[in-house]
Design a protein around this motif. Structure first.
Motif, short mmCIF file in Angstrom:
data_model
loop_
_atom_site.label_atom_id
_atom_site.label_comp_id
_atom_site.label_asym_id
_atom_site.label_seq_id
_atom_site.Cartn_x
_atom_site.Cartn_y
_atom_site.Cartn_z
N TYR A 36 0.83 -1.21 0.00
CA TYR A 36 0.00 0.00 0.00
C TYR A 36 0.87 1.26 0.00
CZ TYR A 36 -4.10 -2.86 0.70
OH TYR A 36 -5.09 -3.78 0.52
N THR A 39 1.90 1.86 -3.39
CA THR A 39 0.80 2.42 -4.17
C THR A 39 0.63 3.91 -3.89
OG1 THR A 39 -0.35 0.28 -4.26
CG2 THR A 39 -1.67 2.24 -4.70
N ALA A 97 -8.97 4.41 0.82
CA ALA A 97 -9.19 3.09 0.22
C ALA A 97 -9.92 3.18 -1.12
CB ALA A 97 -9.95 2.19 1.19
N GLU A 98 -10.96 3.97 -1.18
CA GLU A 98 -11.73 4.09 -2.43
C GLU A 98 -10.88 4.72 -3.54
OE1 GLU A 98 -15.54 6.61 -3.77
OE2 GLU A 98 -15.86 5.33 -2.01
N GLU A 101 -8.30 2.18 -4.87
CA GLU A 101 -8.87 1.21 -5.81
C GLU A 101 -9.17 1.85 -7.16
OE1 GLU A 101 -8.62 -1.99 -5.39
OE2 GLU A 101 -7.73 -1.43 -3.47
N ARG A 102 -9.63 3.11 -7.16
CA ARG A 102 -9.85 3.83 -8.42
C ARG A 102 -8.52 3.99 -9.18
NH1 ARG A 102 -13.55 7.53 -5.82
NH2 ARG A 102 -11.81 8.98 -5.62
N ARG A 104 -5.79 2.11 -8.90
CA ARG A 104 -5.33 0.80 -9.39
C ARG A 104 -6.11 0.38 -10.63
NH1 ARG A 104 -4.28 -2.63 -3.81
NH2 ARG A 104 -2.17 -1.85 -3.48
N ALA A 105 -7.42 0.58 -10.63
CA ALA A 105 -8.24 0.25 -11.81
C ALA A 105 -7.81 1.12 -13.00
CB ALA A 105 -9.72 0.45 -11.51
#
Length: 118
Positions: A36, A39, A97-98, A101-102, A104-105
Motif C-alpha cells: 500500500y 501504491t 481506500a476508495e 482502488e480507483r 489501481r483500476a
C-alpha cells in the motif's frame, strides 16, 4: 514545482523500500502494508494521474514520515521502530481506500505501474 518534502520522498523512497524488502524476515502483514505504501508513492508521482492537490499533499506527508528514521518511534528501535510508520500508513489506506482502488483500476487500464524498487 515540487516541494522540498516531495523531492526528499522522490530521492529516498526506493532506498527505504529496498532496505525493508532485504530483511531476512518480513511478516506478511508488513509486506501487505508495504504494498500500500508503494501504491501511495505511485499515486502521488504518476505523471499521468490527476490527483487532488490536498490528497497528494497528505500522501507526500505520510511518505515523508515513513522515510524519516527519527519520528515518534525511531526506526532503530528493534521491533517497534517501524510500528508508527505502518500505523500512519494504515490510517492513510483506510482514509483513501476508495481512491486507491480507483487509481489501481485506472492504472491497469493504462498499462504497468511505475516500478518503485529499481
Amino acid at each position: 514545482m515540487a516541494s522540498s518534502r516531495e523531492q526528499f520522498v522522490r530521492n529516498h523512497f526506493k532506498g527505504k523500500v529496498n532496505a525493508l524488502l532485504a530483511q531476512a524476515y518480513l511478516p506478511d502483514h508488513v509486506r501487505r502494508l508495504l504494498d500500500y505504501v508503494k501504491t501511495f508513492y505511485q499515486m502521488a508521482f504518476d505523471p499521468a494521474y490527476k490527483l487532488p492537490r490536498a490528497t497528494k499533499a497528505l500522501i507526500v506527508f505520510v511518505l515523508f514520515y515513513f522515510i524519516m528514521p527519527f519520528d515518534l518511534i525511531p526506526d532503530m528501535v528493534p521491533v517497534s521502530g517501524l510500528l508508527d510508520d505502518f500505523v500512519v500508513s494504515a490510517y492513510l489506506f483506510k482514509k483513501l481506500a476508495e481512491q486507491i482502488e480507483r487509481y489501481r483500476a485506472w492504472r491497469r487500464s493504462q498499462g504497468p505501474l511505475i516500478d518503485v524498487e529499481d
